[in-house]
Design a protein around this motif. Structure first.
Motif, short mmCIF file in Angstrom:
data_model
loop_
_atom_site.label_atom_id
_atom_site.label_comp_id
_atom_site.label_asym_id
_atom_site.label_seq_id
_atom_site.Cartn_x
_atom_site.Cartn_y
_atom_site.Cartn_z
N MET A 135 2.97 6.32 -12.67
CA MET A 135 4.40 6.09 -12.51
C MET A 135 5.04 6.92 -11.40
O MET A 135 6.12 6.58 -10.92
N VAL A 136 4.38 8.00 -10.96
CA VAL A 136 4.94 8.78 -9.85
C VAL A 136 4.96 7.92 -8.58
O VAL A 136 6.00 7.77 -7.91
N THR A 137 3.80 7.33 -8.27
CA THR A 137 3.72 6.48 -7.08
C THR A 137 4.58 5.24 -7.23
O THR A 137 5.27 4.81 -6.29
N LEU A 190 7.66 -4.69 4.65
CA LEU A 190 7.68 -3.23 4.70
C LEU A 190 7.31 -2.63 3.35
O LEU A 190 6.46 -1.75 3.24
N ASN A 191 7.96 -3.14 2.31
CA ASN A 191 7.77 -2.58 0.99
C ASN A 191 6.42 -2.98 0.39
O ASN A 191 5.77 -2.17 -0.29
N PHE A 192 6.02 -4.21 0.62
CA PHE A 192 4.74 -4.68 0.08
C PHE A 192 3.58 -3.87 0.66
O PHE A 192 2.63 -3.51 -0.05
N ALA A 193 3.67 -3.56 1.95
CA ALA A 193 2.63 -2.75 2.58
C ALA A 193 2.60 -1.34 2.01
O ALA A 193 1.53 -0.78 1.72
N ILE A 194 3.79 -0.73 1.83
CA ILE A 194 3.84 0.61 1.24
C ILE A 194 3.32 0.58 -0.20
O ILE A 194 2.58 1.48 -0.63
N ASP A 195 3.69 -0.46 -0.93
CA ASP A 195 3.29 -0.59 -2.33
C ASP A 195 1.78 -0.53 -2.50
O ASP A 195 1.27 0.04 -3.47
N HIS A 196 1.04 -1.11 -1.56
CA HIS A 196 -0.40 -1.22 -1.72
C HIS A 196 -1.17 -0.16 -0.92
O HIS A 196 -2.26 0.24 -1.35
N CYS A 197 -0.64 0.26 0.20
CA CYS A 197 -1.35 1.24 1.02
C CYS A 197 -1.14 2.68 0.53
O CYS A 197 -2.03 3.52 0.69
N ALA A 198 0.05 2.97 -0.02
CA ALA A 198 0.36 4.35 -0.39
C ALA A 198 -0.61 4.94 -1.41
O ALA A 198 -1.14 6.04 -1.19
#
Length: 958
Positions: free
Chosen positions: A449-451, A834-842
């Motif tokens: 849940m942090v990420t 932008l968000n989809f990439a962060i969601d999966h790469c982070a």
């Protein structure tokens, strides 16, 4: 994975379990062997082996404290967030019924209101035209000088004519001349004039509703009707049509007027070597019937009925007389065909939901009937669905109006919500089975849940910026507002509703209940006596594995594939060069596409593809694209029209245009009559007493406003019309004309404004739609930079910025090569990318930078093994859910499908191909982890115990 790696992984797992079992506040004591071997006593305080410990962190004296300070701060923040999420997980696990009931009650409350308050948006201009533009100011000024309702017949616009109207294009078969079918066209015209609509017992015809001319109070009709009347009379009197001289684009009518028919006659072939531009043949004729608008609701209702009857009449005539093709358009046609997309997409959205439910259920299943979680995958998707339904209810309660661009919200919210679902499932699999199920839920929350909170916050920030006053397109603003509400509810429903489902599933697993049939799993001895099919259905996996296996979830088919096959293949040294070549190809095509971006101000991009409006627009673009819309040129200050220098300035301004101007006709009249008007009194006297009283020039009275001071008259305002020669790419050329004329109005001595109704939709449209994605991208970049030294690891943020930039530019370039324009739908998709990439790469990148394996290759294997399953599950479900959009006959859904397919595809490519290879080449280096492990091993041999006192100034040396 070879035997050594397996042994190393098992050893690491056992060490981690041992560290957890020690727990906080306990002291581990080890026997000193290194000091005895070295033969020395305790180290002196100044020796290199002296350590300073403070608040749980130890460092050698003299070591730099700055890096340690940042590291300490990151650890404190990370542990604090994990503790909060751990507490949240414990709260949910202890009160699952409450967290299951509250979201359900909210959904029932707001979901029912969504059905009762549903209302579509009917004002298309307010929705898709830039909210703040110079064209709207110019429209107000032009309307204050000359009423636009009386001028709309002169200010021709292709699709954006103001007020009520009916328009028809009559197209002859290939090779035929439409001018030879004048009788058939006039029959259609008479049918329109005789058409009646009933309202409260009264019958209304076109003559009751039409716009009237000021000079004779007759209905305003296109001049092509007069040309067709002359052609019909010539045919009746057995004269050849050559006797009737039709010129293009300006022709002389029977009453002596010169008329511009460039927008009324299309597909024109001129007589070869004709100096006066005589027409040899034509393919199409366009006729417009303008209705009066008084601003009353009754008048508007009658006009709407007339437009409906007009479209029905054209369809009926097309069925009866197929020798001429008829394409009709009315003022409500664009709105009707824009809203039609939602109607066509209803069944396809339901099919998409079924596909996502099926994919999530299958991807969450295992052969192990105890640890398989198919219903959790199903409930996870339903959790996202009810959160979207609740968001829709809130939207309609707050007087929101539905429009077809909101069709993308379910897909956007599903892509983010199911990511949280699959991550929580993966976090559950990583917890220890010997813990109580409530502690396992808390550990899963602490791990995931942090990420998920960080990525949800970025979603809210980016779409919140899209909903800010900086956004100039109302459709984008409304979409972003709804997306913010959906993200908040999505996050709440995931940790509450789905978390409660996870608690109940964990309790069933702990009590050894079947994951599907919810019955007790029999013992192994009982299963041995049953048939093979029964063993396959009721087996909990213990026949294939040991009861003391470290991670029984590793038999999940995706995890097994990644661990045993894919991780070894993608990190193979012979595969890496091909991946580098693939990325260079990807980058080159993306860059090439980014250089060819075009704006999508064309309203056709948002309509249903098989609608009458699109068919009309295609025919119109093909046969009537030679000339731009008629541009009104308004001179709003008194001018010395009789001055030769002013006349020269006006000629220079109008050069390159086909001008419909009272001034040009008046100057020709003066020269033809041999009249000298070099001063003000003569110029205005001849204009009023002679020129404007001639029948062929009387219509110019509507273009001049006189003022009278005593016996002296002045021209205070006048207007003329300009038409530019254009090609098939009319829209772009019209905007170039507009951007060229506007600066001249400020630099020249002549003060003027230019206006056409289509300018409202096109004025700086590209800037208006690109601002939201630029603001969102800047917001993401700013957040990542500000947290560069605070969150987890600075190199993680650096790699995340590079990855998101690569994915965003890739989607932008490839969608341009796929013929997608920059309209409001594609811009919203870019914000989502932008968000989809962060969601999966982070998660993948942060796990990699924090990994403590000896090599980068082992670290990326560990990252893929930990997060690869959730990433693959989510992107696969996301892409499969897009397939039904391909079968919706709408330009809007085609754009949505293309952009989201590229978003999912580019993210998948980066997560599983590009990043696993590039991270093995570039920093962060993992050599320091190897040195740390050696130092810790040596320290354990030398140190027996370090105890930390309550006094923060206490220093313990060993």
């Amino acid at each position: 994975m070879n035997a050594e790696d397996k042994a190393g992984a098992e050893a690491n797992a056992s060490r981690r379990r041992a560290r957890r079992e020690v727990g906080p506040g306990k002291t581990r004591r080890r026997r000193t062997r290194g000091l005895a071997r070295s033969g020395g006593g305790p180290a002196a305080p100044g020796s290199p082996r002296a350590y300073t410990c403070h608040l749980g962190f130890c460092r050698r004296p003299g070591a730099p404290a700055s890096g340690t300070g940042w590291r300490m701060l990151r650890q404190v923040l990370r542990r604090g967030l994990q503790s909060c999420c751990h507490g949240l997980g414990l709260c949910v696990s202890r009160h699952p019924v409450f967290f299951l009931t509250v979201p359900a009650v909210l959904t029932i409350t707001f979901g029912l209101s969504a059905l009762n308050r549903f209302q579509p948006e009917s004002h298309l201009e307010r929705l898709v035209a830039p909210s703040h533009s110079l064209a709207k100011i110019e429209r107000s000024l032009a309307g204050s000088l000359f009423p636009l309702d009386q001028s709309k017949s002169q200010l021709y616009s292709d699709l954006h004519t103001p007020g009520r109207y009916g328009r028809v294009i009559l197209l002859s078969p290939p090779g035929d001349n439409i001018l030879l079918q004048a009788e058939g066209i006039l029959q259609t015209h008479r049918a329109v004039l005789e058409m009646k609509v009933n309202h409260k017992g009264y019958n209304y015809t076109f003559s009751h509703l039409c716009v009237l001319r000021n000079q004779d109070k007759k209905c305003v009709l296109d001049d092509i009707i007069s040309v067709l009347e002359d052609l019909r009379q010539a045919a009746v009197s057995n004269k050849t049509t050559a006797r009737v001289q039709v010129r293009y684009p300006n022709t002389k009518l029977k009453d002596g007027r010169n008329s511009f028919i460039g927008h009324q006659l299309g597909g024109v072939v001129e007589v070869p070597n004709s100096k006066d531009q005589r027409v040899k043949s034509a393919r199409a004729i366009q006729i417009t019937y303008y209705l009066q608008t008084y601003g009353s609701a009754t008048q508007d209702l009658i006009g709407e009925k007339w437009e409906n009857e007009f479209c029905k009449l054209m369809r009926k005539l097309q069925e009866e007389h197929q020798d001429i093709h008829r394409y009709s358009l009315a003022s409500f046609s664009l709105w009707r065909d824009f809203h039609k997309t939602s109607i066509l997409a209803r069944s396809k959205v339901l099919v998409s939901l079924v596909l996502i439910l099926t994919t999530a259920t299958l991807s969450s299943s295992m052969k192990d009937c105890l640890r398989s979680k198919p219903f959790l995958g199903l409930l996870g998707v339903l959790t996202v669905c009810i959160s979207i339904l609740t968001a829709a209810g809130i939207f309609f309660i707050t007087d929101g109006k539905y429009n077809s661009t909101l069709l993308g919200i379910p897909f956007f919210a599903m892509g983010h919500g199911t990511k949280g679902v699959f991550e929580l499932l993966s976090g559950w699999r990583r917890t220890r089975e010997n813990l109580p199920f409530k502690d396992r839920v808390a550990d899963a929350y602490s791990d995931v849940m942090v990420t998920y909170t960080m990525t949800s916050s970025l979603y809210f920030i980016t779409f919140g910026m899209g909903a800010s006053p900086f956004t100039n397109v109302e459709a984008v603003k409304v979409f972003c507002q709804n997306m913010c509400v959906s993200i908040l509810l999505n996050y709440f429903y995931i940790f509450s509703f789905f978390g409660s489902c996870l608690v109940f599933a964990g309790q069933l697993e702990q009590n050894r209940y079947h994951s599907i049939f919810c019955c007790k799993i029999p013992s192994a001895e009982y299963l041995d006596r049953k048939p093979v099919w029964f063993q396959a259905v009721m087996s909990d996996g213990h026949q294939q594995t040991s009861h003391h296996e470290a991670n029984p979830y590793q038999h999940h088919f995706i995890q097994h594939f990644l661990r045993e096959h894919y991780n070894e293949w993608i990190t193979n040294i012979y595969v890496k060069p091909f991946v580098v070549i693939l990325y260079l190809i990807y980058a080159s095509f993306s860059f090439m596409g980014c250089l060819q971006i075009s704006d999508g101000a064309n309203i056709i991009n948002l309509l249903a593809s098989d609608s009458p409006s699109v068919s009309f627009a295609m025919v119109q673009q093909k046969y009537f694209s030679n000339y731009s819309p008629v541009i009104g040129f308004y001179i709003y200050e008194p001018l010395e029209y009789w001055n030769s220098s002013v006349q020269e300035d006006l000629r220079r301004l109008c050069s390159g245009f086909t001008a419909v101007s009272w001034m040009e006709q008046y100057y020709q009249f003066l020269r033809g009559s041999n009249i000298s008007a070099n001063n003000k009194s003569d110029f205005i006297s001849v204009l009023q007493s002679s020129f404007l009283k001639k029948p062929e020039f009387q219509h110019f009275r509507n273009d001049i406003i006189f003022s009278k001071a005593g016996n002296e008259s002045n021209i205070i305002v006048s207007r003329l019309y300009l038409v530019a020669r254009t090609s098939r790419n009319k829209q772009k050329e019209v905007m170039e004309v507009l951007e060229k004329l506007r600066p001249l109005s400020l630099s020249k001595s002549i003060r003027f404004i230019v206006f056409n109704p289509s300018f409202v939709f096109m004025d700086h449209y590209s800037l208006s739609v690109t601002v939201p994605v630029l603001i969102a991208g800047f917001g993401v970049l700013l957040v990542l930079i500000l947290t560069f030294f605070l969150v987890i690891h600075p190199l993680g943020n650096f790699w995340l910025i590079l990855s998101v930039t690569s994915i965003e530019l890739g989607v932008l370039g490839l969608m341009t090569l796929w013929s997608v324009d920059m309209d409001c739908i594609s811009i919203l998709c870019l914000i989502y990318t932008l968000n989809f990439a962060i969601d999966h790469c982070a998660p993948l990148l942060y796990t990699f930078v924090l990994a403590t394996e000896h090599t980068r290759t082992q670290c990326i294997k560990s990252s893929l093994q930990e997060h690869g399953t959730a990433i693959l599950q989510n992107i696969t479900s996301f892409l499969i859910g897009l397939i039904p959009l391909l079968f919706v006959p709408s330009n809007l859904t085609f754009t949505l499908f293309k952009c989201l397919l590229l978003t999912g595809g580019c993210t998948l490519l980066h997560c599983f191909v590009i990043l696993p290879v590039f991270l093995t080449f570039f920093p962060p280096s993992k050599k320091h982890h190897k040195k740390k492990k050696r130092a810790k091993r040596k320290e354990r041999e030398e140190i027996e115990c370090i105890e930390i006192q309550e006094n923060p100034d206490h220093v313990t040396t060993v």
